[in-house]
Design a protein around this motif. Structure first.
Motif, PDB file in Angstrom:
ATOM      1  N   PHE A 624       0.828  -1.207   0.000  1.00 31.35           N
ATOM      2  CA  PHE A 624       0.000   0.000   0.000  1.00 31.35           C
ATOM      3  C   PHE A 624       0.865   1.262   0.000  1.00 31.35           C
ATOM      4  O   PHE A 624       0.576   2.247  -0.700  1.00 31.35           O
ATOM      5  CB  PHE A 624      -0.923  -0.026   1.218  1.00 31.35           C
ATOM      6  N   SER A 625       1.950   1.236   0.792  1.00 35.61           N
ATOM      7  CA  SER A 625       2.787   2.429   0.897  1.00 35.61           C
ATOM      8  C   SER A 625       3.528   2.739  -0.391  1.00 35.61           C
ATOM      9  O   SER A 625       3.860   3.903  -0.646  1.00 35.61           O
ATOM     10  CB  SER A 625       3.784   2.261   2.042  1.00 35.61           C
ATOM     11  N   ILE A 626       3.786   1.728  -1.231  1.00 37.25           N
ATOM     12  CA  ILE A 626       4.467   1.981  -2.514  1.00 37.25           C
ATOM     13  C   ILE A 626       3.452   2.023  -3.659  1.00 37.25           C
ATOM     14  O   ILE A 626       3.817   1.866  -4.825  1.00 37.25           O
ATOM     15  CB  ILE A 626       5.554   0.913  -2.773  1.00 37.25           C
ATOM     16  N   GLU A 627       2.170   2.171  -3.295  1.00 40.77           N
ATOM     17  CA  GLU A 627       1.087   2.412  -4.256  1.00 40.77           C
ATOM     18  C   GLU A 627       0.814   1.232  -5.183  1.00 40.77           C
ATOM     19  O   GLU A 627       0.339   1.408  -6.298  1.00 40.77           O
ATOM     20  CB  GLU A 627       1.377   3.673  -5.080  1.00 40.77           C
ATOM     21  N   LYS A 630      -3.604  -2.897  -6.002  1.00 43.11           N
ATOM     22  CA  LYS A 630      -4.261  -4.153  -6.355  1.00 43.11           C
ATOM     23  C   LYS A 630      -3.586  -5.340  -5.665  1.00 43.11           C
ATOM     24  O   LYS A 630      -4.258  -6.253  -5.176  1.00 43.11           O
ATOM     25  CB  LYS A 630      -4.268  -4.328  -7.868  1.00 43.11           C
ATOM     26  N   ALA A 631      -2.249  -5.324  -5.651  1.00 42.11           N
ATOM     27  CA  ALA A 631      -1.527  -6.400  -4.961  1.00 42.11           C
ATOM     28  C   ALA A 631      -1.830  -6.373  -3.466  1.00 42.11           C
ATOM     29  O   ALA A 631      -2.005  -7.424  -2.823  1.00 42.11           O
ATOM     30  CB  ALA A 631      -0.028  -6.268  -5.204  1.00 42.11           C
ATOM     31  N   ALA A 632      -1.912  -5.173  -2.902  1.00 43.42           N
ATOM     32  CA  ALA A 632      -2.244  -5.052  -1.482  1.00 43.42           C
ATOM     33  C   ALA A 632      -3.640  -5.576  -1.207  1.00 43.42           C
ATOM     34  O   ALA A 632      -3.890  -6.241  -0.195  1.00 43.42           O
ATOM     35  CB  ALA A 632      -2.115  -3.593  -1.047  1.00 43.42           C
ATOM     36  N   LEU A 633      -4.584  -5.287  -2.116  1.00 44.41           N
ATOM     37  CA  LEU A 633      -5.956  -5.737  -1.925  1.00 44.41           C
ATOM     38  C   LEU A 633      -6.057  -7.255  -1.985  1.00 44.41           C
ATOM     39  O   LEU A 633      -6.791  -7.871  -1.205  1.00 44.41           O
ATOM     40  CB  LEU A 633      -6.853  -5.106  -2.990  1.00 44.41           C
ATOM     41  N   LYS A 658     -10.314   3.511  -1.070  1.00 48.07           N
ATOM     42  CA  LYS A 658     -10.353   4.965  -1.209  1.00 48.07           C
ATOM     43  C   LYS A 658      -9.331   5.436  -2.246  1.00 48.07           C
ATOM     44  O   LYS A 658      -9.630   6.312  -3.081  1.00 48.07           O
ATOM     45  CB  LYS A 658     -10.085   5.620   0.137  1.00 48.07           C
ATOM     46  N   LYS A 659      -8.118   4.840  -2.207  1.00 46.82           N
ATOM     47  CA  LYS A 659      -7.095   5.213  -3.177  1.00 46.82           C
ATOM     48  C   LYS A 659      -7.495   4.801  -4.596  1.00 46.82           C
ATOM     49  O   LYS A 659      -7.111   5.449  -5.572  1.00 46.82           O
ATOM     50  CB  LYS A 659      -5.763   4.556  -2.804  1.00 46.82           C
ATOM     51  N   LEU A 660      -8.258   3.726  -4.693  1.00 43.21           N
ATOM     52  CA  LEU A 660      -8.704   3.266  -6.010  1.00 43.21           C
ATOM     53  C   LEU A 660      -9.926   4.039  -6.493  1.00 43.21           C
ATOM     54  O   LEU A 660     -10.429   3.791  -7.599  1.00 43.21           O
ATOM     55  CB  LEU A 660      -9.022   1.766  -5.960  1.00 43.21           C
ATOM     56  N   GLY A 661     -10.455   4.924  -5.683  1.00 42.71           N
ATOM     57  CA  GLY A 661     -11.609   5.724  -6.066  1.00 42.71           C
ATOM     58  C   GLY A 661     -12.936   5.039  -5.877  1.00 42.71           C
ATOM     59  O   GLY A 661     -13.976   5.546  -6.330  1.00 42.71           O
ATOM     60  N   LEU A 662     -12.950   3.884  -5.192  1.00 46.77           N
ATOM     61  CA  LEU A 662     -14.190   3.145  -4.938  1.00 46.77           C
ATOM     62  C   LEU A 662     -14.705   3.546  -3.559  1.00 46.77           C
ATOM     63  O   LEU A 662     -14.570   2.828  -2.572  1.00 46.77           O
ATOM     64  CB  LEU A 662     -13.941   1.640  -5.029  1.00 46.77           C
ATOM     65  N   ASP A 690       0.945   3.297  11.267  1.00 45.89           N
ATOM     66  CA  ASP A 690       1.491   4.634  11.410  1.00 45.89           C
ATOM     67  C   ASP A 690       1.608   5.311  10.049  1.00 45.89           C
ATOM     68  O   ASP A 690       1.170   4.794   9.030  1.00 45.89           O
ATOM     69  CB  ASP A 690       2.832   4.598  12.155  1.00 45.89           C
ATOM     70  N   LYS A 691       2.224   6.465  10.033  1.00 43.85           N
ATOM     71  CA  LYS A 691       2.207   7.289   8.826  1.00 43.85           C
ATOM     72  C   LYS A 691       3.059   6.726   7.705  1.00 43.85           C
ATOM     73  O   LYS A 691       2.928   7.162   6.571  1.00 43.85           O
ATOM     74  CB  LYS A 691       2.660   8.706   9.177  1.00 43.85           C
ATOM     75  N   ARG A 692       3.953   5.785   8.012  1.00 36.22           N
ATOM     76  CA  ARG A 692       4.736   5.200   6.924  1.00 36.22           C
ATOM     77  C   ARG A 692       3.839   4.388   6.013  1.00 36.22           C
ATOM     78  O   ARG A 692       4.028   4.346   4.805  1.00 36.22           O
ATOM     79  CB  ARG A 692       5.834   4.302   7.496  1.00 36.22           C
ATOM     80  N   TYR A 693       2.860   3.674   6.623  1.00 39.03           N
ATOM     81  CA  TYR A 693       1.997   2.808   5.839  1.00 39.03           C
ATOM     82  C   TYR A 693       0.731   3.534   5.383  1.00 39.03           C
ATOM     83  O   TYR A 693       0.256   3.342   4.277  1.00 39.03           O
ATOM     84  CB  TYR A 693       1.590   1.580   6.661  1.00 39.03           C
ATOM     85  N   LEU A 694       0.147   4.332   6.260  1.00 39.88           N
ATOM     86  CA  LEU A 694      -1.145   4.958   5.984  1.00 39.88           C
ATOM     87  C   LEU A 694      -1.004   6.471   6.117  1.00 39.88           C
ATOM     88  O   LEU A 694      -1.176   7.025   7.209  1.00 39.88           O
ATOM     89  CB  LEU A 694      -2.202   4.433   6.974  1.00 39.88           C
ATOM     90  N   PRO A 695      -0.662   7.169   5.043  1.00 38.58           N
ATOM     91  CA  PRO A 695      -0.403   8.607   5.145  1.00 38.58           C
ATOM     92  C   PRO A 695      -1.627   9.433   5.473  1.00 38.58           C
ATOM     93  O   PRO A 695      -1.508  10.529   6.001  1.00 38.58           O
ATOM     94  CB  PRO A 695       0.152   8.956   3.763  1.00 38.58           C
TER      95      PRO A 695
END
Length: 730
Positions: A624-627, A630-633, A658-662, A690-695
């Motif tokens: 998730f942190s490196i965007e 889909k792999a994270a999901l 949320k990042k995927l716009g859904l 924390d903020k490293r993973y979830l900004p």
């Protein structure tokens, strides 16, 4: 005058015997009182009085007594070293056994020559001293030598395994390892010898030795050997490995003839009587086919057993305990009627050897029991070695293969339960420990591991009952206080839990696991400065206690000292390389901007344990942190199947959507996270959110307060994320 001295000597011997009689029947106060009446000092009397003090739990009195007098015997020196060890005077104990300080340090061979039949125990004691003073290599050498002298010293084998050595049970627990039986059996003429029949067995031993000497001369002339033999089933024991349980010495088997013999023997390869030279009795030959036996009327290969020697057929278990040898007399014809030759002396010896047969029968029975014991020690050794190397799946397999009479014992069940615990298979560990409690409810070893198992499974009622039973049973046991501490920790009464863990440390300052539990409990209350010395003490006591190394790494991670944290996590992983949780923590590399290395580490951890929720959550967080949404999901969807009631998983899924716009899916998962944990008290993985993973922390920042609390989930069958990260997960 001579008569008076003789009477005094008899009275003195009776006095000594009375003291030992009191000691052997645990009447320590009587033994001390009588021993103090011997007002003159000799080495024997000094040793006896010091032994009375030591056995009555007064090592300091024995120490002062031995130090105040000039002792010269090895037994006094050994007892003094034991007293020093009990009192924590390690350097003085080492000096007594091995020399040093101002004198020359003795070699192991010199220690063996000096201490005699106590040498194996002296070396084991010296090994303990070396290990406690961070000289593991020298300690391993002493343990190895002590096992060479006495393969029945199981604690020496345990120490080798626990110190990271790799001893070979096949070599240590083989029959030839008992060649120095005087180190195993002291001065007893028979392993089963007691004070009541010591005189008889001594005379029998002398007679057997005399027979043995004649046997060696008769063996040079096989045609003059009585044609008496028995048909026996072959075993795995070779004649080169034969030992005597009578005199403590080993007889070498001498080849009587070079041609093959008909039949197989108890010792393999030759047809001997069951009363073989290894037990001090004359060997008997059976002529090979085509050979003139010199015994008319008997067919080749027939077996004759004198009825005076063995009146009734007997069964004796063989070495592998799967077959029996049957001794069957096939003829009742006396040997001296078969030929015109006069009765030989060897024949007369055999005819008059009823007491010899009795002694040898006892020796043979104990001999096979010894073989069986060595075999089970080999099996136990393989399993315990695998467990100490944290090859827990192999350890489980080996423990389950043990015979029922050995498996259903406290020590084996506790080690088997520990193996399942190390695999994080808490449900199976609970079953094994439950069986242990049913079979031996007063067994205390391993109960601290059982209590941690119940802590993971959220078995609050069972843990409370266990704590109550153990504390009522023994308040001086560190295990009981650890169980009580775990009980209060599960009820979130951390202050009380800390008090109980401190009590466990007070009861036994050498119990490393108590320091570890105390340290983790202090981490829960954010008292990191107090937790740090707890973990360091645990490592000092046991350098291979990987749980404590993990605790040190956890503290440094919380202090954001990521480099030190990785060093300590890797130290723990070096001890237990099969632990996926430890490997997952090495993924702290992500905090050091080593994202690719962290992903590779998490992937290896998942390969070790595909169902470990912590590893999957960390990998999903990094993705998730490196965007890589889909792999994270995909990772989180698999994780949701493993821990369906963990709110943090749904919260992270919502962030991904949320990042995927859904937005509608994001809101739905946020809602589920809120329903599962309205106040955010269930999550214990501070670094996972924390903020490293979830900004974007604005959503549900108040609800997902990961700074406090411990899980309230009651479904013990669910594998919880926080369990793998929590204070007692390792």
């Amino acid at each position: 005058m001579i008569r008076v001295k003789k009477v005094q000597k008899i009275h003195f011997e009776h006095f000594i015997a009375a003291i030992w009689h009191a000691l052997n029947h645990y009447a320590y106060r009587d033994a001390v009182f009588l021993a103090e009446r011997l007002y003159f000092v000799t080495d024997d009397v000094l040793f006896l009085l010091a032994t009375c003090y030591f056995r009555s739990s007064k090592p300091y009195r024995a120490y002062n007594l031995l130090k105040a007098h000039s002792w010269t015997s090895a037994q006094c020196r050994f007892l003094l070293a034991k007293c020093c060890l009990e009192m924590g005077k390690l350097s003085e104990a080492e000096q007594v056994v091995a020399g040093g300080i101002l004198g020359r340090i003795r070699t192991t061979d010199e220690i063996v020559a000096d201490f005699g039949d106590a040498a194996c125990f002296s070396l084991a004691m010296l090994g303990q001293i070396y290990c406690k003073t961070d000289r593991g290599a020298k300690g391993a050498e002493c343990f190895q030598k002590s096992l060479t002298l006495n393969p029945f010293l199981w604690t020496s084998f345990e120490s080798l395994c626990e110190n990271g050595q790799n001893p070979d049970p096949e070599q240590l627990f083989r029959l030839s390892a008992t060649q120095n039986l005087n180190f195993c059996q002291s001065n007893h003429p028979l392993m089963c010898g007691t004070a009541s029949n010591a005189a008889d067995t001594t005379q029998e031993t002398i007679e057997l030795n005399r027979i043995n000497l004649e046997a060696s001369s008769i063996a040079k002339h096989p045609l003059h050997t009585p044609a008496t033999s028995a048909s026996v089933i072959d075993t795995t024991l070779s004649s080169a490995e034969s030992i005597t349980l009578l005199t403590g010495s080993t007889f070498s088997s001498r080849p009587v003839r070079t041609r093959p013999r008909s039949g197989r023997s108890l010792l393999g390869g030759s047809s001997l009587s069951p009363l073989t030279p290894s037990f001090g009795v004359l060997p008997l030959d059976t002529p090979s086919p085509g050979e003139q036996s010199g015994l008319p009327g008997l067919s080749t290969g027939s077996s004759v057993l004198d009825s005076n020697l063995v009146p009734n057929p007997k069964k004796v278990w063989s070495a592998n305990m799967n077959t029996t040898q049957v001794l069957i007399p096939t003829s009742g014809v006396p040997p001296n009627t078969l030929t015109n030759a006069p009765p030989r002396r060897s024949t007369r010896l055999f005819i008059s050897a009823s007491s010899t047969a009795k002694v040898c029968g006892r020796a043979a029975t104990l001999h096979y029991r010894g073989l069986s014991l060595l075999a089970i020690l080999r099996d136990l050794g393989k399993a315990y070695r695998a467990l100490c190397a944290y090859d827990c799946r192999e350890a489980v397999r080996l423990f389950e293969q043990l015979p029922p009479q050995h498996y259903r014992t406290g020590w084996v069940l506790s080690q088997h339960g520990r193996a399942h615990f190390e695999l994080a298979d808490y449900s199976q560990a609970e079953k094994v420990f439950g069986e242990l409690r049913y079979l031996d409810p007063r067994y205390m070893e391993g109960m601290e591991i059982y209590s941690t198992t119940l802590w993971h499974l959220q078995r609050d009622v069972a843990l409370s009952a266990l704590a109550q039973e153990l504390t009522e049973m023994d308040l001086n046991s560190p295990q009981a206080w650890c169980v009580a501490g775990n009980c209060y920790s599960l009820q979130r009464e951390h202050d009380v839990a800390i008090k109980f863990f401190k009590r466990a440390v007070q009861v036994d300052p050498t119990f490393a696991y108590a320091y570890t539990l105390l340290g983790h409990e202090l981490v829960l209350t954010e008292e990191l400065d107090k937790a740090l010395p707890c973990f360091r003490n645990a490592v000092r006591i046991n350098p291979r206690h990987y749980n404590a190394w993990y605790g040190l790494g956890l503290i440094y991670f919380k202090q954001e000292k990521c480099v030190l944290a990785e060093v300590h996590f890797r130290k723990a992983l070096g001890i237990n390389p099969q632990n996926s949780v430890l490997l997952c923590h090495v993924g702290v590399q992500h905090a050091q901007k080593k994202t690719e290395a962290a992903l590779e580490t998490f992937t290896k951890a998942i390969e070790l344990d595909p169902k470990n929720p912590l590893c999957k959550f960390h990998r999903a967080s990094v993705l998730f942190s490196i965007e890589k949404y889909k792999a994270a999901l995909e990772e989180l969807d698999e994780l949701k199947e493993i821990v369906p009631k963990e709110s943090l998983v749904y919260f992270l899924i919502g962030k991904v959507y949320k990042k995927l716009g859904l937005t509608h899916l994001a809101l739905m998962n946020f809602s589920w996270a809120m329903d599962l944990d309205p106040k955010g008290v269930n999550n214990q993985i501070k670094e996972a959110i924390d903020k490293r993973y979830l900004p974007d922390e604005e959503e549900f920042a108040g609800e997902m307060d990961i700074e406090s609390g411990q899980s309230t989930m009651t479904d013990g069958e669910d594998v919880q994320l926080h369990a793998a990260e929590s204070d007692e997960s390792l």
